[in-house]
Design a protein around this motif. Structure first.
Motif, PDB file in Angstrom:
ATOM      1  N   ILE A  83      13.322  35.158  52.219  1.00 36.86           N
ATOM      2  CA  ILE A  83      12.773  34.387  51.297  1.00 36.86           C
ATOM      3  C   ILE A  83      12.622  32.923  51.933  1.00 36.86           C
ATOM      4  CG2 ILE A  83      12.568  33.102  48.938  1.00 36.86           C
ATOM      5  CD1 ILE A  83      13.374  35.712  47.708  1.00 36.86           C
ATOM      6  N   ARG A  84      13.832  32.695  52.478  1.00 34.16           N
ATOM      7  CA  ARG A  84      14.195  31.291  53.151  1.00 34.16           C
ATOM      8  C   ARG A  84      12.937  31.187  54.161  1.00 34.16           C
ATOM      9  NH1 ARG A  84      19.721  30.043  55.583  1.00 34.16           N
ATOM     10  NH2 ARG A  84      18.902  31.889  56.826  1.00 34.16           N
ATOM     11  N   GLU A  85      13.067  32.031  55.086  1.00 32.98           N
ATOM     12  CA  GLU A  85      12.141  32.146  56.083  1.00 32.98           C
ATOM     13  C   GLU A  85      10.711  32.182  55.626  1.00 32.98           C
ATOM     14  OE1 GLU A  85      11.848  31.568  59.948  1.00 32.98           O
ATOM     15  OE2 GLU A  85      13.648  32.020  59.027  1.00 32.98           O
ATOM     16  N   ILE A  86      10.277  32.596  54.843  1.00 30.11           N
ATOM     17  CA  ILE A  86       8.895  32.519  54.262  1.00 30.11           C
ATOM     18  C   ILE A  86       8.606  31.181  53.880  1.00 30.11           C
ATOM     19  CG2 ILE A  86       7.312  33.283  52.456  1.00 30.11           C
ATOM     20  CD1 ILE A  86       8.651  36.007  52.583  1.00 30.11           C
ATOM     21  N   LEU A  87       9.543  30.551  53.095  1.00 32.50           N
ATOM     22  CA  LEU A  87       9.479  29.128  52.491  1.00 32.50           C
ATOM     23  C   LEU A  87       9.627  27.833  53.458  1.00 32.50           C
ATOM     24  CD1 LEU A  87      11.052  29.579  49.072  1.00 32.50           C
ATOM     25  CD2 LEU A  87       8.534  29.885  49.553  1.00 32.50           C
ATOM     26  N   LYS A  88      10.076  28.387  54.648  1.00 33.82           N
ATOM     27  CA  LYS A  88      10.207  27.129  55.689  1.00 33.82           C
ATOM     28  C   LYS A  88       8.851  26.714  55.799  1.00 33.82           C
ATOM     29  CE  LYS A  88      14.869  27.900  57.644  1.00 33.82           C
ATOM     30  NZ  LYS A  88      15.494  28.052  58.962  1.00 33.82           N
TER      31      LYS A  88
END
Length: 148
Positions: free
Chosen positions: A139-144
């Motif tokens: 999720i963090r990678e997608i939202l960066k």
């Protein structure tokens, strides 16, 4: 729309809003009594991202620059941050943590980690915790995104 996606969004919102509120209200540490949650959030952002301009802090916190100016002034008075000129553009001022600020972030993080460990210890298996970490990394990678 996929009902699972709707449920995922609702769960994510619940955890982010209510979970954050519970943790922030329940952490019992002198650091959390001495500094406001907004001040600690500023310190944490700088700790994670490095020196940054006040405008970026305002954007990340979703507040007007004047609110951040007040926080920055208080943190500077407490010698937790210092204002430096950017090496790329001398007109740009960056907010940087001092050693004392780094220590406050470390103490704050430690208090949160201890609280969450107690909260989760009997509620999640090692496999569930591994899945949680894996999912949130994704999720963090997608939202960066760039530009903030």
């Amino acid at each position: 729309m996929d009902k699972r996606l709707i449920e995922a969004v609702e769960l994510f919102e619940d955890v982010m809003v209510h979970g954050t509120e519970r943790v922030l209200k329940s952490v019992d540490s002198p650091i959390w009594q001495e500094y406001s949650r907004e001040q600690l959030q500023v310190l944490k952002m700088i700790s994670k991202s490095g020196a940054m301009p006040a405008g970026k802090i305002a954007c990340l916190q979703g507040v007007h620059k004047s609110a951040v100016s007040s926080r920055i002034k208080k943190l500077e008075e407490k010698e937790l941050i210092q204002i430096i000129k950017s090496s790329e553009d001398q007109r740009t001022k960056l907010i940087k943590l001092t050693k004392t600020g780094e220590e406050v972030v470390r103490q704050s993080d430690q208090a949160v980690y201890e609280y969450v460990e107690k909260l989760f210890s009997d509620q999640m298996t090692d496999d569930e915790l591994d899945q949680f970490v894996s999912t949130f990394k994704k999720i963090r990678e997608i939202l960066k995104w760039e530009g903030v």
